[in-house]
Each structure stands twice: as C-alpha cells, then as structure tokens.
Design a protein around this motif. Sequence first.
Motif, PDB file in Angstrom:
ATOM      1  N   ILE A 290      29.054  20.982 -44.726  1.00  0.00           N
ATOM      2  CA  ILE A 290      28.491  21.434 -43.496  1.00  0.00           C
ATOM      3  C   ILE A 290      27.028  21.145 -43.355  1.00  0.00           C
ATOM      4  CG2 ILE A 290      27.658  23.821 -42.596  1.00  0.00           C
ATOM      5  CD1 ILE A 290      29.925  25.307 -43.663  1.00  0.00           C
ATOM      6  N   GLN A 291      26.250  21.133 -44.500  1.00  0.00           N
ATOM      7  CA  GLN A 291      24.680  20.656 -44.520  1.00  0.00           C
ATOM      8  C   GLN A 291      24.803  19.087 -44.094  1.00  0.00           C
ATOM      9  OE1 GLN A 291      21.526  22.506 -45.456  1.00  0.00           O
ATOM     10  NE2 GLN A 291      21.522  20.691 -44.009  1.00  0.00           N
ATOM     11  N   GLU A 292      25.642  18.370 -44.564  1.00  0.00           N
ATOM     12  CA  GLU A 292      25.736  16.914 -44.160  1.00  0.00           C
ATOM     13  C   GLU A 292      25.953  16.851 -42.630  1.00  0.00           C
ATOM     14  OE1 GLU A 292      27.050  14.495 -48.000  1.00  0.00           O
ATOM     15  OE2 GLU A 292      28.505  15.330 -46.888  1.00  0.00           O
ATOM     16  N   ASN A 293      26.762  17.633 -42.349  1.00  0.00           N
ATOM     17  CA  ASN A 293      26.958  17.565 -40.479  1.00  0.00           C
ATOM     18  C   ASN A 293      25.889  18.169 -39.765  1.00  0.00           C
ATOM     19  OD1 ASN A 293      29.796  16.988 -41.700  1.00  0.00           O
ATOM     20  ND2 ASN A 293      30.680  18.930 -41.027  1.00  0.00           N
ATOM     21  N   ALA A 294      25.222  18.963 -40.431  1.00  0.00           N
ATOM     22  CA  ALA A 294      23.945  19.456 -39.647  1.00  0.00           C
ATOM     23  C   ALA A 294      22.781  18.453 -39.677  1.00  0.00           C
ATOM     24  CB  ALA A 294      23.165  20.658 -40.550  1.00  0.00           C
ATOM     25  N   LEU A 295      22.620  17.767 -40.838  1.00  0.00           N
ATOM     26  CA  LEU A 295      21.861  16.667 -40.661  1.00  0.00           C
ATOM     27  C   LEU A 295      22.174  15.493 -39.698  1.00  0.00           C
ATOM     28  CD1 LEU A 295      21.011  16.362 -44.704  1.00  0.00           C
ATOM     29  CD2 LEU A 295      19.308  16.731 -42.654  1.00  0.00           C
ATOM     30  N   SER A 296      23.631  15.398 -39.696  1.00  0.00           N
ATOM     31  CA  SER A 296      24.001  14.231 -38.615  1.00  0.00           C
ATOM     32  C   SER A 296      23.786  14.594 -37.468  1.00  0.00           C
ATOM     33  CB  SER A 296      25.624  14.235 -38.947  1.00  0.00           C
ATOM     34  OG  SER A 296      25.998  13.753 -40.197  1.00  0.00           O
ATOM     35  N   VAL A 297      23.686  15.923 -37.079  1.00  0.00           N
ATOM     36  CA  VAL A 297      23.230  16.396 -35.637  1.00  0.00           C
ATOM     37  C   VAL A 297      21.871  16.070 -35.280  1.00  0.00           C
ATOM     38  CG1 VAL A 297      22.960  18.379 -34.094  1.00  0.00           C
ATOM     39  CG2 VAL A 297      25.056  18.105 -35.371  1.00  0.00           C
ATOM     40  N   LEU A 298      20.932  16.288 -36.565  1.00  0.00           N
ATOM     41  CA  LEU A 298      19.511  16.466 -36.416  1.00  0.00           C
ATOM     42  C   LEU A 298      19.376  14.729 -36.207  1.00  0.00           C
ATOM     43  CD1 LEU A 298      18.279  18.672 -38.958  1.00  0.00           C
ATOM     44  CD2 LEU A 298      17.849  18.716 -36.484  1.00  0.00           C
TER      45      LEU A 298
ATOM     46  N   LYS B  64      14.731   7.764 -44.617  1.00  0.00           N
ATOM     47  CA  LYS B  64      15.447   6.982 -43.912  1.00  0.00           C
ATOM     48  C   LYS B  64      16.147   8.022 -42.939  1.00  0.00           C
ATOM     49  CE  LYS B  64      17.007   3.789 -46.886  1.00  0.00           C
ATOM     50  NZ  LYS B  64      18.068   3.178 -48.109  1.00  0.00           N
ATOM     51  N   LEU B  65      16.369   9.404 -43.566  1.00  0.00           N
ATOM     52  CA  LEU B  65      16.889  10.466 -42.596  1.00  0.00           C
ATOM     53  C   LEU B  65      15.717  10.711 -41.453  1.00  0.00           C
ATOM     54  CD1 LEU B  65      18.626  12.687 -45.239  1.00  0.00           C
ATOM     55  CD2 LEU B  65      19.641  11.256 -43.195  1.00  0.00           C
ATOM     56  N   ILE B  66      14.740  10.979 -41.702  1.00  0.00           N
ATOM     57  CA  ILE B  66      13.568  11.402 -40.724  1.00  0.00           C
ATOM     58  C   ILE B  66      13.404  10.096 -39.469  1.00  0.00           C
ATOM     59  CG2 ILE B  66      11.341  11.932 -40.395  1.00  0.00           C
ATOM     60  CD1 ILE B  66      11.353  13.371 -43.202  1.00  0.00           C
ATOM     61  N   ASP B  67      13.379   8.967 -40.012  1.00  0.00           N
ATOM     62  CA  ASP B  67      13.135   7.705 -39.233  1.00  0.00           C
ATOM     63  C   ASP B  67      14.494   7.739 -38.266  1.00  0.00           C
ATOM     64  OD1 ASP B  67      11.521   5.316 -38.720  1.00  0.00           O
ATOM     65  OD2 ASP B  67      13.400   4.344 -39.117  1.00  0.00           O
ATOM     66  N   SER B  68      15.627   8.137 -38.745  1.00  0.00           N
ATOM     67  CA  SER B  68      16.692   7.846 -37.864  1.00  0.00           C
ATOM     68  C   SER B  68      16.591   9.257 -36.819  1.00  0.00           C
ATOM     69  CB  SER B  68      18.041   8.194 -38.737  1.00  0.00           C
ATOM     70  OG  SER B  68      19.231   8.418 -37.916  1.00  0.00           O
TER      71      SER B  68
ATOM     72  N   SER C 143      23.976  11.371 -35.296  1.00  0.00           N
ATOM     73  CA  SER C 143      24.939  10.647 -35.497  1.00  0.00           C
ATOM     74  C   SER C 143      26.138  11.681 -35.591  1.00  0.00           C
ATOM     75  CB  SER C 143      24.782   9.810 -36.925  1.00  0.00           C
ATOM     76  OG  SER C 143      24.477  10.818 -37.776  1.00  0.00           O
ATOM     77  N   PHE C 144      27.372  11.252 -35.594  1.00  0.00           N
ATOM     78  CA  PHE C 144      28.553  11.929 -35.757  1.00  0.00           C
ATOM     79  C   PHE C 144      28.708  12.219 -37.400  1.00  0.00           C
ATOM     80  CE2 PHE C 144      29.931   9.619 -32.013  1.00  0.00           C
ATOM     81  CZ  PHE C 144      30.152  10.786 -31.059  1.00  0.00           C
ATOM     82  N   PRO C 145      29.143  13.304 -37.780  1.00  0.00           N
ATOM     83  CA  PRO C 145      29.281  13.848 -39.136  1.00  0.00           C
ATOM     84  C   PRO C 145      29.680  12.884 -40.053  1.00  0.00           C
ATOM     85  CG  PRO C 145      30.256  15.729 -37.595  1.00  0.00           C
ATOM     86  CD  PRO C 145      30.102  14.456 -36.781  1.00  0.00           C
ATOM     87  N   ASN C 146      29.092  12.836 -41.053  1.00  0.00           N
ATOM     88  CA  ASN C 146      29.468  11.788 -42.183  1.00  0.00           C
ATOM     89  C   ASN C 146      28.618  12.173 -43.292  1.00  0.00           C
ATOM     90  OD1 ASN C 146      26.740  10.890 -41.537  1.00  0.00           O
ATOM     91  ND2 ASN C 146      27.065   9.175 -40.563  1.00  0.00           N
ATOM     92  N   ALA C 147      29.182  11.605 -44.319  1.00  0.00           N
ATOM     93  CA  ALA C 147      28.235  11.851 -45.825  1.00  0.00           C
ATOM     94  C   ALA C 147      26.963  11.201 -45.670  1.00  0.00           C
ATOM     95  CB  ALA C 147      29.296  11.157 -46.900  1.00  0.00           C
ATOM     96  N   LYS C 148      26.064  11.585 -46.359  1.00  0.00           N
ATOM     97  CA  LYS C 148      24.599  11.220 -46.546  1.00  0.00           C
ATOM     98  C   LYS C 148      24.304  10.738 -47.897  1.00  0.00           C
ATOM     99  CE  LYS C 148      23.953  12.708 -42.399  1.00  0.00           C
ATOM    100  NZ  LYS C 148      24.022  11.883 -41.488  1.00  0.00           N
TER     101      LYS C 148
END
Length: 472
Positions: free
Chosen positions: A249-257, A66-70, A260-265
């Motif tokens: 911080i890691q969740e925020n980095a994944l949000s940038v990738l 799901k994350l990669i698809d996004s 999307s804006f910073p949120n919980a994964k």
Amino acid sequence: MKNYITKIVMIAILIVTFISCKVSKDIETPKDAFPENFRSASISSDTTSIGDVEWKKFFTEQDIVKLIDSAVTRNNDLQIAQKNMEIAQYRFTQSKWGNVPQVNLFVNASTSNPSDNSFTGLNLSQAIGAKHIDDYAAGASLSWEADIWGKIRNQKKGAYASYLQSSEVKKALQTTIVANVSKGYYNLLMLDAQLEIAKKNVQLNDSTTNIIKLKYDAGQVTSLAVQQSEAQKLTAAQLVPLLEQNIAIQENALSVLTGSFPNAKERNTLLTSITIENNTKIGIPSSVVSRRPDVKSAELALKAANANVGITKADLYPALRITAQGGLNSFETSNWFNIPASLFGTVAGGLTQPIFNNKRVRTQYNIAVAEREKAVLNFRQQVLVAVSEVADAMVKVEKLQQQETLLQERVKTLQTAIRNANLLFKNGMAEYLEVITAQSNLLQSELELADIKRQHLSANTDLYRALGGGWR
C-alpha cells in the motif's frame, strides 16, 4: 481637425500628469505578525536556515532523491499548478496593454430603400433620381481611457500579484510533495525493518517452541506451555502478511505521488543506517516570509487586495474617455476612394460619472475593503501556523531523539534478557513463561524502535518543510 485632435491629446496628458494620484492608500504587511524568536530556540540574529538548502542536498539517500525527482517532474498536481501559473502569466501580460488605445479597423457597406411616400423617398427621387441609396465606409476607430485615478495601474499590480501568487502556490505544493515522498520512503523502510523483526521473532519463537516440546516429552512442562509458546509464535507470524500488505500500500501511495502506476520501489538503504544531523540553523521568524511559499502567497494576496481596493475606488470617480474615428465614406462606389473629398473624421472626449449605479459601485468598493482586511487577518494566521509548525517540529526532533536513545538501551537490555532466559530455561532454572514474556517484550520494543526512528526522520523532514525547504 489636426489642431482639434492635438488639443484633446494635450488636455488628456495634462490631466493625467497633474490630477493623477493614488485614490486609496495601500496597507503594508503587518510587521508585528512575527515573534522575535521561535519557542525553545536560542536568541540569534542569524537569518540562515536549513530551509535555504536545496532538497537534493538535504536528502542524502539516493533512493529518496530519485523518487522526489520523479515526483517533481511527473506529479499531476504539480503540472496543474504549472498550468495555473501560465494562465496567470497570460493575464498579467494582457494587463500591460491597459494603457494602450483600442484601435479597430472597419469596412461597411449598406443600402437603404425608403418608401416612395416618405419624406426621404420623395427627396431622394428628386435629388439623385434613384429609389435607393448606398453607403460605403472604410476606416479605423480609436478608444482610449486616461488612467487618471490609477485604475489601470492597479489592474496591472493585481494581475502581477496574482501571477506571483500562483507561483508560490506551486512552490507550496512542491514542498508538501517533497516532504510526503520522503516520509513515505521512511515509512517504507520502517515497514521493511518491522517485517524483518517479525520474521526473526518467528524463528526465535519456533526455536523456543521446539525446546518446550522436548521438555513436554520429558514430562518437565505441561501442554499449556506448548500451547502458549505456539500462540506466541502465531502472533509474530500474523505480523508478516500484515506488514507485507502495508508495504504494498505504501509503495502504491508513492507511485501516485511520483506520477506512475503502482509498482515496487527500489531501496538499498536500511532504516538503521540512516543518521540524522543535528539541524541547529533555524533562522529568525521574520525570514520565514521569504522561504515559506504559503506565507509569501498570503502576503501577495494582500497586495492583490490593495490593488482591487484601488480599482473599485477609481470606479467612484469620473472617467475620461477619448474616442476618434476616421476613414473614407461615399454613397457611390465610384467616388469611394476620391481623396480628399471622401475623407471623414470625428474626435470626442468626455467625462463620465456614475450616478444611478453609484450605490452598486460603492458596495463593490466596501466589499474590496473588507476583503483586504480579511487578507491581513489571513496573513497573520498563516504566520501563526508557520511559526507553530516550526516550534512543533523542533520539539519533536529533540524529544524523539531522546526517546530513540532510551528505546535503543531498552532493546539491548531485552536482547540480553532473551539470551539469559533461554540459557536458564534450558538448564531448568527459569519458567517457560519468563522466556515467552521476554520474547514478547523484545518483539514489541524492536517494532517500537523502528517506529520511533521513522517518526524522528519524519520530524526532521517536517522541520525542513516548516522552514520553507523543498521548493528549491
């Protein structure tokens, strides 16, 4: 007029047919740039590789998919790369029209008022009894350059190579993003595991501290034992906010990738539940060029450089240009459309050879040759980097697997040691320092095991990316 135009066209066709030749020889992709096999890999002629697997099949965890698809859909860098592809495609489409004559329509009207004392003014007054003369023209002009030396053909080749290169750049970016998202997710699972370890260790230390306090009240240990036990508990407790910070911080980095804006994964998988398959399908080094976008891009850069050499070399030779113009012309509007009297036409053809700017043109050619040689070296370097990355990832996967196995045994041993130390301490057969030391060793070993598992997963991803996986 008709016969004259026909002769000019026939001459141009004959020149293009019989004189047209490649004025420069292309440099092929160096075949000796690849080793026979990857380091530490068994010799095999099998060209299949895990790099051929689609990323949706390589990563089996649904949360990662799901994350990669996004990320593939919404990542801004990928969207910029897509726009660069579109720009390159427009340029290539435009280059296809290089052999088509340029045709322009024109409509002109002008008036001239010569001096009465000028030669034109005196003759004009005597000829038509007027002090000014008008001129009206309408028609079409044509210009065409014969591609004698392959200049236009090389322009098309260069534009096509640039278009394909932009596509490979996008693919290379996607492989990096896919790898970074998956590694970021694995890092998130590691932090989750370490947070859970820290919390359990706090509870374990709290239980030990309570026992030590009871022994202190009974006069069996000194206050030093209580203080050291509490310090050990605070050490584990300090990890909790640190790990929670790193998780955010890691969740925020994944949000940038993922754009999307910073949120919980969302994550429904535990680090310990992920299994790593033994990926034995590596393929042969020469097949990397068809999988790795960065290597393919370097190969296309060489093709573009070959085309540029052909373009600059063609500039050193004469250029055949044919121009034609025809339409209606009259100095009176009443006779403007009087056909055939108002018809006019001109056709011209000529060869132009640079003389005074020959030095500049030759310098451009020499620069293009040097750029092509640089493209060859860059291709070799990209191959070196690609093969090295594969070799690095292979040895990491192998050795991290061995480290993980040994560390798992170490953790099991320390867990047993903790249980034994607590029993012995309760029965007065062990010192409190032995319990504290055992708890500290277990904490560090469990944290290290989570990190080793994360490194192992990341190395497996690096191997997949190094073999060209991630853009399919």
